[in-house]
Structures are given as C-alpha cells and as structure tokens.
Design a protein around this motif. Structure first.
Motif, short mmCIF file in Angstrom:
data_model
loop_
_atom_site.label_atom_id
_atom_site.label_comp_id
_atom_site.label_asym_id
_atom_site.label_seq_id
_atom_site.Cartn_x
_atom_site.Cartn_y
_atom_site.Cartn_z
N SER A 1 -2.48 -47.40 -6.97
CA SER A 1 -1.90 -46.07 -6.80
C SER A 1 -0.58 -46.14 -6.07
CB SER A 1 -2.88 -45.16 -6.04
OG SER A 1 -4.11 -45.05 -6.73
N LEU A 2 -0.50 -47.01 -5.07
CA LEU A 2 0.76 -47.19 -4.34
C LEU A 2 1.82 -47.82 -5.24
CD1 LEU A 2 2.32 -46.89 -1.71
CD2 LEU A 2 1.40 -49.13 -1.00
N ARG A 3 1.44 -48.78 -6.06
CA ARG A 3 2.40 -49.37 -7.00
C ARG A 3 2.98 -48.30 -7.92
NH1 ARG A 3 -1.91 -53.14 -7.79
NH2 ARG A 3 -1.61 -55.00 -6.50
N ARG A 4 2.12 -47.45 -8.44
CA ARG A 4 2.59 -46.40 -9.36
C ARG A 4 3.47 -45.40 -8.62
NH1 ARG A 4 -2.53 -44.99 -13.43
NH2 ARG A 4 -3.09 -47.17 -13.87
N ALA A 5 3.09 -45.07 -7.38
CA ALA A 5 3.91 -44.14 -6.59
C ALA A 5 5.29 -44.72 -6.35
CB ALA A 5 3.21 -43.83 -5.27
#
Length: 215
Positions: free
Chosen positions: A61-65
């Motif tokens: 999720s952090l990568r996508r953010a």
C-alpha cells in the motif's frame, strides 16, 4: 458473557499519526500526502490478496501511495510501517474508558486487520487487558469481510455483544450486515454514506459505557 469488541488501529491507537510520521521518516514533509494516498490504496490491496500478511499489505500500500504521489521509495523503505507500528501512540482516553467498561462487567476483545506478531507488540502498549484477540491471520480475511466477526461468535458465543470502531467501511458496515449492535467512534467527523446503519456515534471513547448500555 457480555462483550465489547474493538478495532485497534484508528479506534484505540492513533493510526493516522502513525502512518504520517512513519512516512515522514522516509520522505520528509510528504507524510500528509502519503497518509491520504495510503488510505485510498490499502482496502484495494486487502481485497485483491486477502491471504497476504499484514506487514506485506502495508508495504504494498505504501509503494502504491508513493507511486501515485511521485515520491521516491528506496527498496527497503516499504517496511517502515511494520517497523514502527509497535510505537504508534494510544489515544489518551483509552485507559479510563476501557477500564470503566471492564469495571461494569464487560469483557473486551480486539477484531483487528493485523497479524499476530504485530498486534502482540501493540498489546504491550495498550493499558488495559483484552480477553480475546481475533486477527486477520486467524480469520484468513480482512474486514469488511465477515470472517473476524463470525470467528469471534463461534469461539466465544457472546450473550451480549457491542462492536465499537472508527472505520465505517471496515467495521460498521459488516457489523450492521451481521446484526451486531455497534457504536461508531467517528474521530474524523465523517459523514456516514448510509446513516441508517449507525446506532450510536461518539467523537472518541468518552462516554462509551453509557452508549454500550443504551444499546
């Protein structure tokens, strides 16, 4: 037995503060943007891969953010949320309000979208003992799926049961779907997409015993 179940992060632990400050460690000054982007992506990651361990959900999720916000992320930086989650702060009223519930004869449980190892670290910081914990690892699913609630019901057969949580999407919706009495801890002052599913609403945990008893 009488039970009040809780979501942990956002309800008892300051989830927004934790993500924002952790994101600032790897991208100084970008925490607020990454927090909002993260919150948009996490439900999708959980729905796409319900078998994925939560530390990996947070990392993806952090990568996508970061990709959405065009923030450079080093390969090993994606683990920052799992690394810091044991230190995220507990809301200041938690100890008094949960102690009041326990003194009134209610058992306390957590239904959390977290793994056993991560919630074990957080439990060390929570100031009140919990009688039961159901994790995503146990349920093999992430809320808003029904699995946490169904597993808790099978395991503990509550005679009375109220669920209290901050997330409308993850907690109020499935609790309503299953006919569980519920209190929305609306810390962000949100508007409910469907107000008819909300039975009680509080801005934080103050007064929770009264709300629970009135249900």
């Amino acid at each position: 037995m009488r039970w009040v179940t809780f979501d942990c992060f956002g309800t008892l632990v300051d989830w927004r503060h934790g993500i924002l400050t952790s994101a600032d460690l790897i991208a100084p000054g970008q925490g607020p943007r990454l927090l909002e982007a993260y919150n948009r992506h996490e439900p999708d990651v959980q729905a796409e891969t319900p078998e994925l361990r939560y530390r990996h959900v947070m990392a993806e999720s952090l990568r996508r953010a970061c990709a959405e916000e065009k923030v450079e992320l080093q390969a090993d930086d994606a683990s920052v949320l799992a690394a810091t989650i044991p230190y995220w702060p507990v809301f200041p009223e938690v100890e008094a309000e949960l102690s009041t519930l326990r003194a009134a004869g209610w058992n306390l449980a957590l239904l959390t979208n977290c793994d056993r190892d991560l919630i074990a670290e957080t439990l060390r910081r929570l100031p009140v003992r919990f009688d039961a914990v159901v994790t995503a690892e146990d349920a093999r699913a992430y809320k808003p799926a029904n699995a946490h609630f169904e597993l808790f019901k099978r395991s503990y057969e509550p005679a009375a049961w109220v669920h209290a949580a901050q997330s409308y999407f993850h907690d109020m919706v499935p609790a309503h779907r299953l006919g569980i009495r519920r209190v929305w801890i609306n810390r962000q002052g949100e508007q409910a997409p469907d107000p008819t599913i909300i039975q009680r609403v509080l801005p934080d945990l103050h007064g929770l015993l009264t709300a629970v008893q009135n249900l």
